[in-house]
Design an enzyme around this catalytic site. Sequence first.
Site, mmCIF file in Angstrom:
data_model
loop_
_atom_site.group_PDB
_atom_site.id
_atom_site.type_symbol
_atom_site.label_atom_id
_atom_site.label_comp_id
_atom_site.label_asym_id
_atom_site.label_seq_id
_atom_site.Cartn_x
_atom_site.Cartn_y
_atom_site.Cartn_z
ATOM 1 N N GLN A 262 0.814 -1.208 0.000
ATOM 2 C CA GLN A 262 0.000 0.000 0.000
ATOM 3 C C GLN A 262 0.852 1.264 0.000
ATOM 4 O O GLN A 262 0.466 2.279 -0.583
ATOM 5 C CB GLN A 262 -0.960 -0.007 1.192
ATOM 6 C CG GLN A 262 -1.998 -1.105 1.123
ATOM 7 C CD GLN A 262 -2.780 -1.097 -0.179
ATOM 8 O OE1 GLN A 262 -3.335 -0.077 -0.587
ATOM 9 N NE2 GLN A 262 -2.811 -2.246 -0.852
ATOM 10 N N HIS A 265 1.895 2.965 -3.435
ATOM 11 C CA HIS A 265 0.929 3.718 -4.227
ATOM 12 C C HIS A 265 1.346 5.168 -4.430
ATOM 13 O O HIS A 265 1.229 5.723 -5.520
ATOM 14 C CB HIS A 265 -0.440 3.711 -3.548
ATOM 15 C CG HIS A 265 -1.324 2.584 -3.942
ATOM 16 N ND1 HIS A 265 -1.836 2.437 -5.199
ATOM 17 C CD2 HIS A 265 -1.805 1.539 -3.231
ATOM 18 C CE1 HIS A 265 -2.596 1.361 -5.252
ATOM 19 N NE2 HIS A 265 -2.584 0.792 -4.065
ATOM 20 N N GLU A 330 -9.310 3.487 4.804
ATOM 21 C CA GLU A 330 -9.843 2.982 3.536
ATOM 22 C C GLU A 330 -9.835 1.453 3.538
ATOM 23 O O GLU A 330 -10.839 0.807 3.252
ATOM 24 C CB GLU A 330 -9.004 3.520 2.389
ATOM 25 C CG GLU A 330 -9.416 2.999 1.014
ATOM 26 C CD GLU A 330 -8.409 3.366 -0.065
ATOM 27 O OE1 GLU A 330 -8.796 3.364 -1.244
ATOM 28 O OE2 GLU A 330 -7.243 3.640 0.262
ATOM 29 N N HIS A 331 -8.665 0.859 3.834
ATOM 30 C CA HIS A 331 -8.518 -0.592 3.939
ATOM 31 C C HIS A 331 -8.092 -0.938 5.358
ATOM 32 O O HIS A 331 -7.194 -0.288 5.902
ATOM 33 C CB HIS A 331 -7.434 -1.124 2.995
ATOM 34 C CG HIS A 331 -7.560 -0.677 1.580
ATOM 35 N ND1 HIS A 331 -6.776 0.326 1.034
ATOM 36 C CD2 HIS A 331 -8.369 -1.110 0.585
ATOM 37 C CE1 HIS A 331 -7.101 0.490 -0.238
ATOM 38 N NE2 HIS A 331 -8.065 -0.363 -0.538
ATOM 39 N N ASP A 366 -8.204 -5.295 -4.379
ATOM 40 C CA ASP A 366 -7.909 -4.291 -5.401
ATOM 41 C C ASP A 366 -8.311 -4.765 -6.789
ATOM 42 O O ASP A 366 -8.687 -3.954 -7.638
ATOM 43 C CB ASP A 366 -6.409 -3.962 -5.401
ATOM 44 C CG ASP A 366 -6.002 -3.069 -4.248
ATOM 45 O OD1 ASP A 366 -6.875 -2.436 -3.638
ATOM 46 O OD2 ASP A 366 -4.792 -3.006 -3.961
ATOM 47 N N HIS A 425 -53.636 22.512 6.534
ATOM 48 C CA HIS A 425 -53.217 21.127 6.716
ATOM 49 C C HIS A 425 -54.204 20.399 7.633
ATOM 50 O O HIS A 425 -54.600 19.255 7.366
ATOM 51 C CB HIS A 425 -51.819 21.058 7.347
ATOM 52 C CG HIS A 425 -50.697 21.325 6.400
ATOM 53 N ND1 HIS A 425 -50.508 22.540 5.787
ATOM 54 C CD2 HIS A 425 -49.681 20.518 5.978
ATOM 55 C CE1 HIS A 425 -49.428 22.482 5.030
ATOM 56 N NE2 HIS A 425 -48.899 21.258 5.129
#
Length: 435
Positions: A262, A265, A330-331, A366, A425
Site C-alpha cells: 500500500q 501507491h 480505507e482498507h 484491489d 393542513h
Amino acid sequence: MSALRFAAVGPLTSLDATARRALFDRNTTTDDAVRERTRTVLARVRAEGDAALLAYAREFDGATLDRLEVPRDAWEAALTSLDATLRRALERAAANIRRVHEAFRPEPREVATPDGAIIGRRPDPLARVGVYAPGGRATYPSSLLMGAVPARVAGVREVIVCSPPDARGAPSAVLLAAAAIAGVDRVFAVGGAGAVAAMAYGTASIPAVDRIVGPGNAYVAEAKLQVSGRVGIDSPAGPSELLVLADASATPAVVAREMLAQAEHDPVAAVVLVTDSDALATEVRRELESRVDAEPRADVIRAAFAARGGILTVESLVDAVEFANAWAAEHLLLAVAPAVEGRVLAELRGAGTVFIGETASVAFGDYMSGANHVLPTGGLARIWSGLSTLDFVRWTTWQRIDREAARRLADDVDTFARAEGLPAHAAAARQWGGA
C-alpha cells in the site's frame, strides 16, 4: 541506505500532538492554486464545450484530436489484441464484481403501519452515469471495471467512460479493452478536470450524466467536488490507506508485505500498524527495513512511511479497535487469532472495507475478489461507504392510505397541524375523520 523513518512509532498513548496530527490529518483538500485552476477549466468547458476539450487535449496530453469519441471498433480491436492472460484476468475480475454486486442489489419493499397505511420504496436506476478512468502515468483498468460493472448491475441505462488520450489520440489499449468487457456504451478521449466538466454540464459530443464515479488526480478530485451540486459523485477519495490491526498471532513478513504494497501507491499514502504485541511491532519493523531497498518503488515507500506511516502498540485489542474506528481507514487488514476475529469485526465501525485474516491480502480486493475498491479515504469512512449498486439508483417512495387508514390518522394529524400553525393542513386531514 538510511533507516526507515515513520511519522509515528511506539506506544499509542505516548504520541505527542504533532505525531498524532500527522496520523489523523489526512485531509485531501487541495490547495488554492488547484482550486482556482480547476474552476477555470470547468468554466471554460461549460462555455466552449468541445472546443475547450480539444484545446486541453493538445495542452495537457500532447494529442491532436479530430473527434472526442473513441469508436466502438477501436475498443473491440483492443480487446481482440489484448494479451490472453491479461484478458482472462480482466474477464474474471468483471465476473466476480458482477456476482458480488448482484447479490447486494437493492430491492423494493413495502411496510404497513399499525394504522393501515402502506409505505413503499423502490430503487430506480439512474439514466446515465459517467466513469472516469485515469490515464497517462497511472492506468487502472480495474477501476474502470469497479465503476462500470456495478452501474450495469444496477440497471443504469447508459454508461459512458472518459479517459485521457495518449499521443496517439486515444486512451490506453488496456482501458479500451476493459470498457469492452464492462459493456459500456460510449468512450471519450478526454481527461482531467475537463472530463468532469463535460460529464457534469454536457457538450455537443459528451452527454451530461447523473453521477460521476472513479478515481483521478488532484484536479479530477477537486473538479468532482466543485460540480457535486449539479451531479452526484462517489465518495471523496485521496491517497491510499491501510491500517493493519494485528495481535501476536500475525506473521511479521506477511504484515510487512501488505504495508509495502500500500505504501508503494503514493508518497503520501497512509500505512499504519496497530498491535497489542511489542514483539510483533519490532519484527514487522525489521522486516520492512530488510525488504524496502529491494522494492522498485523504494523511494515512494520511504516517503510514504515518513509522511504518514506508523507502527504503534496498544495495551489491548479493545484499544486497537478504538483507534481503528477513530482513524477510519480505507482498507483495514484484521490479522488476529481466529478465535477473536468475529468479536473484533463486530466492533469495527469505521473502515471502507475489512480484510479478515492475513491470507486476505488487500491486493485481492484491489483486483479480483469482486468487492468494490472505490472507497472513502482521509477518515471519511466514518460517514461514507464504498461504491456499490446503491450509488447508481435513486429511490421512489409511495404511500397508500385508504379511507379507514385516513380516518385513524386524521385526529392526530389535525392536532399536529394546528400546533404548527397550519390550519389548511389540519382541515385537509380532518375531512377524513369521524366515524
